[in-house]
Design a protein around this motif. Structure first.
Motif, PDB file in Angstrom:
ATOM      1  N   ARG A 188      25.236  19.531  55.098  1.00 34.13           N
ATOM      2  CA  ARG A 188      25.696  20.769  55.736  1.00 34.13           C
ATOM      3  C   ARG A 188      25.475  21.941  54.793  1.00 34.13           C
ATOM      4  O   ARG A 188      25.289  21.758  53.582  1.00 34.13           O
ATOM      5  CB  ARG A 188      27.181  20.696  56.080  1.00 34.13           C
ATOM      6  N   LEU A 189      25.506  23.128  55.365  1.00 34.24           N
ATOM      7  CA  LEU A 189      25.508  24.329  54.555  1.00 34.24           C
ATOM      8  C   LEU A 189      26.940  24.651  54.156  1.00 34.24           C
ATOM      9  O   LEU A 189      27.883  24.349  54.888  1.00 34.24           O
ATOM     10  CB  LEU A 189      24.935  25.516  55.331  1.00 34.24           C
ATOM     11  N   VAL A 190      27.110  25.261  53.003  1.00 35.19           N
ATOM     12  CA  VAL A 190      28.433  25.741  52.632  1.00 35.19           C
ATOM     13  C   VAL A 190      28.681  27.085  53.317  1.00 35.19           C
ATOM     14  O   VAL A 190      27.747  27.735  53.795  1.00 35.19           O
ATOM     15  CB  VAL A 190      28.584  25.887  51.106  1.00 35.19           C
ATOM     16  N   SER A 191      29.925  27.491  53.375  1.00 35.29           N
ATOM     17  CA  SER A 191      30.305  28.758  54.003  1.00 35.29           C
ATOM     18  C   SER A 191      30.802  29.728  52.947  1.00 35.29           C
ATOM     19  O   SER A 191      31.104  29.340  51.808  1.00 35.29           O
ATOM     20  CB  SER A 191      31.417  28.516  55.027  1.00 35.29           C
ATOM     21  N   ILE A 192      30.915  30.990  53.323  1.00 37.06           N
ATOM     22  CA  ILE A 192      31.464  31.972  52.387  1.00 37.06           C
ATOM     23  C   ILE A 192      32.928  31.642  52.078  1.00 37.06           C
ATOM     24  O   ILE A 192      33.422  31.954  50.996  1.00 37.06           O
ATOM     25  CB  ILE A 192      31.312  33.411  52.892  1.00 37.06           C
ATOM     26  N   GLU A 193      33.612  30.987  53.010  1.00 39.00           N
ATOM     27  CA  GLU A 193      34.993  30.570  52.752  1.00 39.00           C
ATOM     28  C   GLU A 193      35.038  29.462  51.696  1.00 39.00           C
ATOM     29  O   GLU A 193      35.951  29.442  50.855  1.00 39.00           O
ATOM     30  CB  GLU A 193      35.673  30.107  54.044  1.00 39.00           C
ATOM     31  N   ASP A 194      34.074  28.542  51.740  1.00 38.67           N
ATOM     32  CA  ASP A 194      33.994  27.500  50.705  1.00 38.67           C
ATOM     33  C   ASP A 194      33.862  28.127  49.327  1.00 38.67           C
ATOM     34  O   ASP A 194      34.511  27.709  48.364  1.00 38.67           O
ATOM     35  CB  ASP A 194      32.784  26.591  50.949  1.00 38.67           C
ATOM     36  N   ILE A 195      33.008  29.116  49.235  1.00 43.81           N
ATOM     37  CA  ILE A 195      32.796  29.786  47.953  1.00 43.81           C
ATOM     38  C   ILE A 195      34.040  30.562  47.546  1.00 43.81           C
ATOM     39  O   ILE A 195      34.451  30.561  46.384  1.00 43.81           O
ATOM     40  CB  ILE A 195      31.563  30.709  48.031  1.00 43.81           C
ATOM     41  N   GLY A 196      34.670  31.209  48.535  1.00 43.26           N
ATOM     42  CA  GLY A 196      35.899  31.940  48.261  1.00 43.26           C
ATOM     43  C   GLY A 196      37.004  31.049  47.720  1.00 43.26           C
ATOM     44  O   GLY A 196      37.744  31.427  46.803  1.00 43.26           O
ATOM     45  N   GLN A 197      37.119  29.847  48.273  1.00 42.13           N
ATOM     46  CA  GLN A 197      38.135  28.914  47.792  1.00 42.13           C
ATOM     47  C   GLN A 197      37.884  28.529  46.336  1.00 42.13           C
ATOM     48  O   GLN A 197      38.817  28.441  45.525  1.00 42.13           O
ATOM     49  CB  GLN A 197      38.153  27.648  48.667  1.00 42.13           C
ATOM     50  N   THR A 198      36.625  28.307  45.991  1.00 41.05           N
ATOM     51  CA  THR A 198      36.286  27.969  44.604  1.00 41.05           C
ATOM     52  C   THR A 198      36.561  29.146  43.681  1.00 41.05           C
ATOM     53  O   THR A 198      37.120  28.980  42.587  1.00 41.05           O
ATOM     54  CB  THR A 198      34.810  27.560  44.501  1.00 41.05           C
ATOM     55  N   ALA A 199      36.180  30.342  44.117  1.00 43.28           N
ATOM     56  CA  ALA A 199      36.420  31.545  43.313  1.00 43.28           C
ATOM     57  C   ALA A 199      37.914  31.747  43.082  1.00 43.28           C
ATOM     58  O   ALA A 199      38.348  32.070  41.963  1.00 43.28           O
ATOM     59  CB  ALA A 199      35.812  32.757  43.999  1.00 43.28           C
ATOM     60  N   ALA A 200      38.698  31.560  44.138  1.00 46.93           N
ATOM     61  CA  ALA A 200      40.147  31.739  44.018  1.00 46.93           C
ATOM     62  C   ALA A 200      40.739  30.749  43.017  1.00 46.93           C
ATOM     63  O   ALA A 200      41.621  31.098  42.219  1.00 46.93           O
ATOM     64  CB  ALA A 200      40.810  31.585  45.389  1.00 46.93           C
ATOM     65  N   PHE A 201      40.255  29.517  43.050  1.00 43.90           N
ATOM     66  CA  PHE A 201      40.730  28.530  42.075  1.00 43.90           C
ATOM     67  C   PHE A 201      40.377  28.949  40.658  1.00 43.90           C
ATOM     68  O   PHE A 201      41.212  28.891  39.742  1.00 43.90           O
ATOM     69  CB  PHE A 201      40.135  27.152  42.374  1.00 43.90           C
ATOM     70  N   LEU A 202      39.145  29.407  40.454  1.00 48.88           N
ATOM     71  CA  LEU A 202      38.693  29.732  39.102  1.00 48.88           C
ATOM     72  C   LEU A 202      39.434  30.919  38.496  1.00 48.88           C
ATOM     73  O   LEU A 202      39.567  31.006  37.270  1.00 48.88           O
ATOM     74  CB  LEU A 202      37.182  29.988  39.096  1.00 48.88           C
ATOM     75  N   VAL A 203      39.906  31.846  39.323  1.00 53.59           N
ATOM     76  CA  VAL A 203      40.660  32.983  38.775  1.00 53.59           C
ATOM     77  C   VAL A 203      42.152  32.679  38.687  1.00 53.59           C
ATOM     78  O   VAL A 203      42.916  33.463  38.114  1.00 53.59           O
ATOM     79  CB  VAL A 203      40.432  34.281  39.573  1.00 53.59           C
TER      80      VAL A 203
END
Length: 258
Positions: A221-236
């Motif tokens: 599957r393709l990832v979504s902008i929400e998938d990336i947002g969740q990772t970004a939120a975790f990293l900060v």
């Protein structure tokens, strides 16, 4: 969940790169707001403002500011506004890149000097500038995030000059993580799989890249902008306080495949 229990409650961050509702930066902004962060959002110019401002207002962004990193003084103005309004800063999301179309579609061997320098200026050096301006505002530590792509590490057909540019960005992440670590400032690169964003549409034969990602990624599957947002939120977030200098792939596992 009450506001006090949201993972990013009390954190303030600058998000650069929202162009429309399909932007990676917008996905990050939405998730981070949902998790309690106060955010500042920038738009490129007057033409972009009519698309970005309604999105930023819809998210309840505290600051909505113009920013073209190629215009002298604009980046300083953004950080001055943050200092005046907030006094401190907890995170930055850098999600901008640019290369002139002729150079993007040509061989690396044939890339013009001006095209190379412009691609590096917008896509890489602006992250260095943001880190330098953010550093004195991150009085309690913080996190700096930028966006790369698999083509920084391996040759991806038609990614061309952006491969070396993103490779420089990933290396920059590691060096700044080393330099800023003692101040509690963490620096990361997120490397998403291909998405149908406006920026990606400039890559030749992008549909083939999309199809290949779906076929080869373990998750198919393709990832979504929400998938990336969740990772970004975790990293900060404070949950990632022991992590820095990483390139985190958000691509359904595509990067592990030979």
């Amino acid at each position: 969940m009450t506001t006090s229990h949201l993972p990013l409650a009390g954190k303030r961050g600058l998000i650069v790169g929202v162009a429309n509702e399909h932007s990676i930066a917008y996905g990050c902004a939405k998730v981070m707001r949902d998790q309690g962060a106060d955010i500042a959002i920038t738009y490129l110019n007057e033409k972009a403002e009519r698309f970005v401002r309604p999105l930023a207002e819809g998210l309840g962004a505290s600051l909505i500011l113009p920013l073209d990193v190629q215009e002298d003084g604009q980046l300083d103005t953004v950080f001055d506004a943050i200092r005046d309004s907030w006094g401190s800063l907890d995170f930055v999301v850098h999600s901008i890149a640019f290369c002139p179309m002729d150079d993007l579609h040509g061989r690396v061997t044939d890339c013009s000097k001006d095209g190379f320098l412009q691609a590096m200026r917008v896509s890489c050096y602006s992250f260095v500038e943001m880190a330098r301006l953010a550093e004195p505002l991150m009085v309690n530590g913080g996190a700096l995030l930028t966006m790369s792509y698999y083509g920084a590490d391996k040759v991806v057909e038609n990614y061309n000059i952006m491969g070396p540019v993103k490779a420089a960005l990933e290396s920059t992440t590691r060096y700044m993580a080393h330099e800023l670590g003692s101040k509690g400032i963490r620096v990361h690169t997120i490397s998403p799989g291909p998405l149908k964003t406006r920026a990606a549409s400039g890559i030749a034969h992008f549909d083939k890249l999309i199809d290949d990602a779906i076929e080869r990624a373990p998750q198919n599957r393709l990832v979504s902008i929400e998938d990336i947002g969740q990772t970004a939120a975790f990293l900060v977030s404070d949950a990632a306080r022991a992590l820095t200098g990483e390139v985190t792939y958000v691509d359904g596992g595509f990067n592990i495949m030979a």
